[in-house]
Scaffold this active site. Structure first.
Site, PDB file in Angstrom:
ATOM      1  N   ARG A  21       1.012  -1.371   0.275  1.00 31.81           N
ATOM      2  CA  ARG A  21      -0.201  -0.405   0.247  1.00 31.81           C
ATOM      3  C   ARG A  21       0.906   1.615   0.422  1.00 31.81           C
ATOM      4  O   ARG A  21       0.716   2.209   0.147  1.00 31.81           O
ATOM      5  CB  ARG A  21      -0.557  -0.035   1.481  1.00 31.81           C
ATOM      6  N   ASP A  71      -7.438  -2.064  -7.510  1.00 33.81           N
ATOM      7  CA  ASP A  71      -7.416  -2.662  -5.679  1.00 33.81           C
ATOM      8  C   ASP A  71      -8.054  -3.973  -6.226  1.00 33.81           C
ATOM      9  O   ASP A  71      -8.369  -4.314  -7.114  1.00 33.81           O
ATOM     10  CB  ASP A  71      -9.139  -2.050  -4.976  1.00 33.81           C
ATOM     11  N   TYR A 147     -15.629 -10.082   0.858  1.00 30.78           N
ATOM     12  CA  TYR A 147     -16.421  -9.278   0.552  1.00 30.78           C
ATOM     13  C   TYR A 147     -17.629  -9.367   0.053  1.00 30.78           C
ATOM     14  O   TYR A 147     -18.482  -8.545   0.318  1.00 30.78           O
ATOM     15  CB  TYR A 147     -15.282  -8.061   0.012  1.00 30.78           C
TER      16      TYR A 147
HETATM   17  O1  1CP Z   1      -0.113   1.410  -3.671  1.00 34.31           O
HETATM   18  C1  1CP Z   1      -0.088   0.579  -3.343  1.00 34.31           C
HETATM   19  O2  1CP Z   1      -0.303  -1.078  -2.749  1.00 34.31           O
HETATM   20  C2  1CP Z   1      -2.395   0.408  -4.060  1.00 34.31           C
HETATM   21  C3  1CP Z   1      -2.593  -0.438  -4.174  1.00 34.31           C
HETATM   22  C4  1CP Z   1      -3.325  -0.953  -3.482  1.00 34.31           C
HETATM   23  C5  1CP Z   1      -3.698  -2.822  -3.431  1.00 34.31           C
HETATM   24  C6  1CP Z   1      -2.472  -3.555  -3.739  1.00 34.31           C
HETATM   25  C7  1CP Z   1      -4.609  -0.702  -2.846  1.00 34.31           C
HETATM   26  C8  1CP Z   1      -5.429   0.835  -3.455  1.00 34.31           C
HETATM   27  N1  1CP Z   1      -5.557  -1.690  -2.297  1.00 34.31           N
HETATM   28  C9  1CP Z   1      -4.998  -2.783  -2.223  1.00 34.31           C
HETATM   29  C10 1CP Z   1      -5.380  -4.117  -2.026  1.00 34.31           C
HETATM   30  C11 1CP Z   1      -6.472  -4.198  -1.761  1.00 34.31           C
HETATM   31  N2  1CP Z   1      -7.249  -3.579  -1.293  1.00 34.31           N
HETATM   32  C12 1CP Z   1      -6.393  -5.082  -0.551  1.00 34.31           C
HETATM   33  C13 1CP Z   1      -5.290  -6.327  -0.115  1.00 34.31           C
HETATM   34  C14 1CP Z   1      -4.399  -5.497   0.478  1.00 34.31           C
HETATM   35  C15 1CP Z   1      -4.576  -5.216   2.349  1.00 34.31           C
HETATM   36  O3  1CP Z   1      -4.669  -6.511   3.071  1.00 34.31           O
HETATM   37  O4  1CP Z   1      -4.133  -4.136   2.938  1.00 34.31           O
HETATM   38  C16 1CP Z   1      -8.013  -5.464   0.417  1.00 34.31           C
HETATM   39  C17 1CP Z   1      -8.623  -6.284   1.945  1.00 34.31           C
HETATM   40  C18 1CP Z   1      -8.377  -4.415  -0.317  1.00 34.31           C
HETATM   41  C19 1CP Z   1      -9.802  -3.804  -0.071  1.00 34.31           C
HETATM   42  C20 1CP Z   1     -10.130  -2.466   0.009  1.00 34.31           C
HETATM   43  N3  1CP Z   1      -9.519  -1.298  -0.569  1.00 34.31           N
HETATM   44  C21 1CP Z   1      -9.949  -1.500   1.656  1.00 34.31           C
HETATM   45  C22 1CP Z   1     -10.409  -1.869   3.030  1.00 34.31           C
HETATM   46  C23 1CP Z   1     -10.021  -2.759   4.047  1.00 34.31           C
HETATM   47  C24 1CP Z   1     -10.656  -2.714   4.944  1.00 34.31           C
HETATM   48  O5  1CP Z   1      -9.778  -3.129   5.836  1.00 34.31           O
HETATM   49  O6  1CP Z   1     -11.404  -4.118   4.827  1.00 34.31           O
HETATM   50  C25 1CP Z   1     -10.504  -0.002   1.351  1.00 34.31           C
HETATM   51  C26 1CP Z   1     -10.902   0.619   2.259  1.00 34.31           C
HETATM   52  C27 1CP Z   1     -10.341  -0.197   0.159  1.00 34.31           C
HETATM   53  C28 1CP Z   1      -9.644   1.211  -1.205  1.00 34.31           C
HETATM   54  C29 1CP Z   1      -8.615   1.013  -1.378  1.00 34.31           C
HETATM   55  N4  1CP Z   1      -7.522   0.509  -2.665  1.00 34.31           N
HETATM   56  C30 1CP Z   1      -6.297   1.585  -2.102  1.00 34.31           C
HETATM   57  C31 1CP Z   1      -6.289   2.475  -1.825  1.00 34.31           C
HETATM   58  C32 1CP Z   1      -5.260   3.128  -1.511  1.00 34.31           C
HETATM   59  C33 1CP Z   1      -7.420   2.560  -0.944  1.00 34.31           C
HETATM   60  C34 1CP Z   1      -8.162   3.720  -0.066  1.00 34.31           C
HETATM   61  C35 1CP Z   1      -9.174   4.680  -1.382  1.00 34.31           C
HETATM   62  C36 1CP Z   1      -8.805   6.411  -0.850  1.00 34.31           C
HETATM   63  O7  1CP Z   1      -9.623   6.356   0.536  1.00 34.31           O
HETATM   64  O8  1CP Z   1      -7.942   6.804  -1.892  1.00 34.31           O
END
Ligand code: 1CP
Length: 340
Positions: A21, A71, A147
């Site tokens: 992330r 994502d 999810y």
């Molecule tokens: O640099 C990077 O890694 C960015 C790319 C990336 C990746 C690899 C994002 C952007 N999301 C992910 C993977 C992801 N998404 C996972 C697996 C990794 C982990 O465990 O952290 C998971 C579980 C998600 C699901 C997800 N996407 C959530 C929920 C997490 C939860 O607690 O249930 C959320 C809030 C997101 C949104 C998201 N995805 C990525 C970003 C930067 C964001 C935040 C959105 C924003 O506010 O800009």
């Protein structure tokens, strides 16, 4: 590329580092681009802007690899599920998958609709320095399914666990459909230019040991082996989070095992270090404090040595309020302490 060489345990001038992330809200430059895009999903669907935020951490932090900005939930989105990202709440699927009919209604080939991802990869590859790698990714079938069945993030996983124990045939039907889509999706990412791929199993720890292997790991290995048969030169990284107690059962043909922060690196090294390159595993919260960052980094390098077999990373993702300066410091420190 230092990162790719390290995935294959080849000699490298230093231990490569990237951060899960690493693109995201802690970077003011990210917030600016996200504002331009309007919202998070629009950013994912805009190759020009998604490429820009993919490249930011390489430029700002000096990490050895970029990870595609997207994502894990674009798969269910393009299978036809309605998806909203709500402020403070995270992802929401208003109509979760609960019956065999719901599974049948899911579009079978979401990879065909994910063209914006492949466009992003092509743009990133044009602009990324030649010595830096681009990592493509997907969620694991299990983590994506949590999810889809829960309808969003969950603390107890009550709905999906009910299915695991009372309707395993429903679970396998869903996991097979998602796994097939992930195989095709990752192959297309590779064919668009991704140099390596990682599968995130963020919610592996929701399952007890036998069920973890049956409902999650077996599918991850199937996907990994599908890719390795076709693209042996592309490293496959598997990251099941929170399964320190299950390391004895880890098997399969893949290259790098992602170690989460709750798994002592010594233990991962003892159980898996001979068979897989290990990636990890600094507790991300250490980045709140510079001294704690240094102590944590030194400890991991002491265990893994400044040598082949290790890729430095966090043990889970960056949090939105971590100081950028400390992330920069971490990257420099890893390079300095491991230079050979
Ligand atoms: O640099 C990077 O890694 C960015 C790319 C990336 C990746 C690899 C994002 C952007 N999301 C992910 C993977 C992801 N998404 C996972 C697996 C990794 C982990 O465990 O952290 C998971 C579980 C998600 C699901 C997800 N996407 C959530 C929920 C997490 C939860 O607690 O249930 C959320 C809030 C997101 C949104 C998201 N995805 C990525 C970003 C930067 C964001 C935040 C959105 C924003 O506010 O800009």
């Amino acid at each position: 590329m230092v990162f790719i060489d390290a995935c294959f345990r080849k000699k490298t001038p230093y231990t490569p580092v990237w951060l899960m992330r690493q693109a995201g809200r802690y970077l003011p430059q990210y917030m600016k681009v996200r504002e331009k895009a309007g919202d998070f999903l629009s950013l994912c669907k805009n190759p020009e802007l998604a490429a820009e935020v993919t490249l930011q951490p390489v430029e700002i932090l000096g990490v050895d690899a970029a990870i595609l900005f997207s994502d894990i939930l674009v798969i269910p989105l393009e299978m036809g599920m309605e998806l909203r990202f709500e402020k403070g709440e995270g992802p929401v699927f208003p109509k979760p998958v609960r019956t065999m009919e719901d599974i049948d209604a899911l579009y079978e080939f979401p990879e065909e609709r994910l063209t914006y991802v492949y466009e992003t990869i092509k743009l990133v590859k044009k602009r990324l320095p030649k010595d830096k790698a681009l990592i493509g990714f997907a969620g694991s079938p299990w983590t994506i399914a949590t999810y889809m069945v829960e309808g969003g993030g969950s603390k107890s996983y009550a709905a999906i666990k009910k299915k695991v124990y009372s309707e395993p045939e429903f679970m396998h039907a869903l996991l097979i459909k998602v796994a097939e889509a992930i195989k095709a999706y990752l192959i297309k990412q590779i064919e668009s230019g991704a140099d390596a791929v990682q599968i995130f199993d963020s919610w592996a720890s929701a399952l007890e040991k036998d069920k973890f292997f049956e409902f999650s790991w077996d599918y991850m290995v199937e996907i990994a082996e599908f890719i390795k048969e076709r693209y042996p030169h592309v490293p496959v990284i598997l990251f099941p989070k929170g399964i320190a107690g299950y390391l004895d059962g880890i098997y399969g043909k893949f290259d790098v095992f992602g170690v989460d922060w709750g798994t002592p690196m010594e233990l991962a090294k003892e159980k898996l270090g001979d068979r897989y390159v290990l990636q990890g595993n600094l507790e991300p919260a250490r980045l709140y404090n510079r001294d704690e960052t240094r102590v944590g980094v030194e400890k991991i390098i002491e265990v893994m040595g400044a040598k082949e077999g290790h890729i430095f990373n966090l043990g889970h993702g960056m949090m939105p309020d971590l100081p950028v300066e400390n992330a920069k410091y971490l990257v420099e420190l890893v390079h300095d302490l491991t230079r050979r």
